[in-house]
Design a protein around this motif. Structure first.
Motif, PDB file in Angstrom:
ATOM      1  N   GLU A 114       0.834  -1.206   0.000  1.00 19.79           N
ATOM      2  CA  GLU A 114       0.000   0.000   0.000  1.00 19.79           C
ATOM      3  C   GLU A 114       0.870   1.257   0.000  1.00 19.79           C
ATOM      4  O   GLU A 114       1.884   1.337   0.698  1.00 19.79           O
ATOM      5  CB  GLU A 114      -0.918  -0.012   1.236  1.00 19.79           C
ATOM      6  N   CYS A 120      -7.353   6.863   1.391  1.00 16.93           N
ATOM      7  CA  CYS A 120      -6.210   7.149   2.265  1.00 16.93           C
ATOM      8  C   CYS A 120      -4.937   7.408   1.466  1.00 16.93           C
ATOM      9  O   CYS A 120      -4.139   8.269   1.834  1.00 16.93           O
ATOM     10  CB  CYS A 120      -6.004   5.991   3.231  1.00 16.93           C
ATOM     11  N   CYS A 121      -4.732   6.659   0.372  1.00 14.80           N
ATOM     12  CA  CYS A 121      -3.446   6.768  -0.333  1.00 14.80           C
ATOM     13  C   CYS A 121      -3.282   8.107  -1.067  1.00 14.80           C
ATOM     14  O   CYS A 121      -2.254   8.771  -0.889  1.00 14.80           O
ATOM     15  CB  CYS A 121      -3.246   5.592  -1.270  1.00 14.80           C
ATOM     16  N   CYS A 162       0.297   4.061   1.338  1.00 11.25           N
ATOM     17  CA  CYS A 162       0.376   4.602   2.706  1.00 11.25           C
ATOM     18  C   CYS A 162       1.460   3.902   3.530  1.00 11.25           C
ATOM     19  O   CYS A 162       2.104   4.537   4.370  1.00 11.25           O
ATOM     20  CB  CYS A 162      -0.953   4.429   3.439  1.00 11.25           C
ATOM     21  N   TYR A 175      -3.217   2.326  -5.149  1.00  9.30           N
ATOM     22  CA  TYR A 175      -3.384   2.020  -3.723  1.00  9.30           C
ATOM     23  C   TYR A 175      -2.399   0.896  -3.403  1.00  9.30           C
ATOM     24  O   TYR A 175      -1.424   1.125  -2.694  1.00  9.30           O
ATOM     25  CB  TYR A 175      -4.858   1.670  -3.479  1.00  9.30           C
TER      26      TYR A 175
HETATM   27 ZN   LIG Z   1      -3.632   4.039   1.837  1.00  8.86          ZN
END
Ligand SMILES: [Zn+2]
Length: 666
Positions: free
Chosen positions: A348, A423-424, A350, A396
């Motif tokens: 991911e 989120c990413c 993130c 992602y």
């Molecule tokens: Zn993420």
């Protein structure tokens, strides 16, 4: 809804004007008060003139930040704050309990961007959003919009409805708080204004009244409040926030306080007893970053031992050559030791960003270049792959292989403009403006050059101010000219990182090694004269009396190298990956007659590197004669891994077999 809010909701295009400014005092002071023995030279003191990162950061500013705000408007994230604040009516919009955090993360990135490029219109836009956030905050400080709008419904099936703090494993209330603190800290550092910081402090005060010894003993389901609280501690010097961060960490794995969530949330044993990178990778690295903060600020050796052990495990057994972490789609999690699949690799974006945050802290704690080796590998490969060159398409997961059929990117074969869980993209936005933070650092009378990026920086040493500048075409060329300009002649040490990749160690473990060790040596010149390289913790140390105009020339040879994985990595067995300098390469269908998965790279194949100015914003490509699976000759063109998936979906591979199928059977 009043006119102000209508304006916020409709305002889409942000006109950003680039002018240079001096960074604000708040930022300068807080940059020093970190609790680490080494301080980063803050990005506000660094000016980039390079072709690689400056362009990416500018695209983030002009495209990705406005794009992210627009998405948050379109999908109701701003309206959720207005609804929670009673300004408009309606249900919570969004499928995730943490949609608030996308707004916070974009404010964080935009705030950092403002410090370099002041922009009244953007500042006003952010202020208007902060007014909405203030409206959404409840009287006692609580702030999570989906709970405030209606605690009896749930944004996602996996989150149970209920009152505050109910089903904390999934509710993300403390995660929302953590990202708010990170953003409020950034906004305060950037603008000196306290309007967002005050919202964050009111929320943190309320959480400190609610959680702690003798109060609620639960831990967040998703970590980040820990680093957020530590930032509030840095902003205020109020010890309460630091203690609460440590409380949340100490409570993990403590069954006396709450029902343990298990390894997925790193809540299977006390953090100081953890020695393996497990569970959800983003949760994990955010927690390891916070643990490293505690090790630094509180000089806590148990915390330090734990993060060192976990780091060793990750870099030795759970780390992709692209710097990606978190092998499994299922649970977005670290796999078993040596479980590093390629087609289904998750990685991911993130998690890559969190890994940079963590490794930077490990460096600030130890002064060891091996952490920057990891940071750099992630930065140039598995992190920057997460955003397109255009700035508005994202990965992602960041897989290392595509067959053109398996929809790895959350249901897609290629980059996507946004995700139900975004989120990413928002993490890319908050992270990119801070890249210049990682280039230089200093400690007493030592100045560190960690990354090679053209530009200049102003560092404040113990006894003098030093301007340091770099001229280089890195990552395409390994020649780096570093000029050291102290305000007055002064004795201090300049520590220049000699990357592991340049001295036969692509990673600081036995997880990957080079097939062929070349004879080309790293060289260092001082004012035109060759000098011996005196190494300490991965740095070439030049300790002398420096005067204005002193010049260091570093040469890092960049032959095309072949990486071989530890034989315990089943998915890379009998395979090789091409690398050059810090860049990992891949073969993509579009350059290779639509087909790459049948390609074979024999050990004696010869390759050439060539810089292509007009390809993919300027990249060095690798070409050569290789074989197909049956042993017939064919051509290979490889591009930097981060730049794949800009020209349509199809086959791609980082790792390719070293022998044709037939001959490998013998
Ligand atoms: Zn993420």
């Amino acid at each position: 809804m009043n006119n102000l809010h209508v304006k916020i909701l409709l305002q889409i295009t942000l006109v950003l004007i680039a002018i240079t400014t001096t960074p604000c005092k708040a930022m300068e002071q807080m940059g020093k008060n970190t609790g680490y023995p080494i301080s980063a030279v803050p990005f506000t003191k660094v000016t980039l003139t390079d072709d690689f990162w400056a362009g990416r950061i500018e695209t983030n500013r002009t495209v990705t930040i406005p794009f992210g705000f627009k998405k948050c408007e379109e999908e109701g994230r701003m309206r959720n704050f207005a609804k929670a604040g009673g300004l408009i009516e309606g249900r919570y919009e969004g499928q995730m309990p943490f949609d608030d955090t996308d707004v916070y993360k974009i404010i964080e990135g935009a705030s950092y961007s403002l410090t370099i490029h002041p922009d009244k219109e953007l500042e006003k836009y952010i202020n208007d959003i902060i007014e909405l956030i203030a409206a959404a905050q409840e009287y006692d400080g609580y702030l999570t919009t989906w709970k405030t709008i209606d605690p009896n419904t749930t944004p996602a099936r996996w989150v149970r409805p209920g009152p505050r703090w109910y089903h904390l494993a999934a509710s993300h209330e403390l995660y929302n708080a953590g990202h708010m603190y990170e953003a409020a800290y950034a906004h305060y550092r950037a603008t000196g204004k306290r309007n967002f910081l005050n919202i964050a402090l009111k929320n943190a005060d309320f959480i400190a009244e609610t959680f702690g010894p003798g109060k609620k003993l639960d831990v967040p389901g998703h970590q980040i409040i820990e680093t957020g609280l530590i930032k509030l501690y840095r902003a205020t010097n109020n010890r309460k926030y630091l203690d609460l961060a440590k409380f949340f960490l100490d409570q993990r794995g403590n069954a006396a306080g709450h029902r343990l969530y298990g390894a997925y949330n790193q809540d299977h044993k006390p953090v100081i007893k953890q020695d393996e990178a497990v569970g959800h990778a983003v949760r994990a690295v955010y927690m390891y970053a916070a643990m490293t903060d505690i090790a630094g600020i509180m000089n806590d050796s148990a915390y330090r031992n734990a993060v060192e052990k976990i780091w060793d495990n990750m870099v030795s057994k759970k780390y992709y050559i692209t710097g990606g972490i978190g092998a499994r789609h299922e649970g977005e999690a670290f796999g078993e030791n040596y479980e590093l699949p390629n087609l289904t690799s998750y990685n991911e974006t993130c998690a890559a960003i969190g890994n940079v945050y963590w490794n930077h802290r490990m460096f600030l704690l130890s002064g060891d270049a091996k952490y920057i080796d990891v940071l750099e590998r992630t930065l140039y490969n598995g992190m920057i792959s997460g955003v397109s060159l255009s700035g508005d398409l994202f990965f992602y997961p960041n897989c290392l292989e595509s067959d053109g059929k398996y929809k790895f990117n959350r249901g897609s074969l290629t980059r996507q403009p946004w995700f139900d869980c975004s989120c990413c993209p928002s993490n890319i936005i908050r992270f990119l403006p801070s890249v210049p933070d990682y280039i230089y650092a200093n400690r007493d009378d030592s100045l560190y050059v960690n990354l090679f990026i053209a530009g200049k920086a102003d560092a404040e040493m113990d006894k003098t101010k030093v301007q340091i500048s770099q001229k280089t075409a890195y990552p395409w060329d390994g020649k780096v000219v570093i000029k050291v300009d102290p305000q007055s002649s002064q004795k201090f040490a300049v520590n220049i990182r000699i990357p592991g990749w340049a001295v036969g160690k692509p990673v600081p473990s036995d997880l990957y090694h080079y097939l062929n060790v070349t004879n080309e040596k790293v060289t260092l010149k001082l004012n035109g004269e060759s000098i011996d390289i005196n190494m300490d913790k991965g740095f070439a140390v030049i300790n002398r009396n420096w005067s204005q105009g002193d010049t260091i020339e570093l040469n890092l040879p960049m032959p095309i190298r072949r990486v071989i994985a530890n034989e315990k990595v089943k998915d890379d067995l009998n395979k090789t990956a091409l690398v050059r300098g810090p860049i990992v390469y891949c073969a993509e269908w579009v350059d290779n007659d639509n087909k790459v998965l049948d390609m074979v790279i024999p050990d004696d194949a010869k390759f050439q590197a060539e810089y292509k100015k007009d390809l993919l914003n300027g990249v060095t490509i690798i070409t050569g004669d290789v074989l197909d699976a049956s042993g017939s000759k064919r051509k290979l063109t490889a591009i930097p891994y981060y730049a794949w998936s800009h020209r349509g979906p199809g086959e791609m591979a980082v790792w390719l077999p070293r022998k044709p199928v037939l001959s490998s059977a013998h």
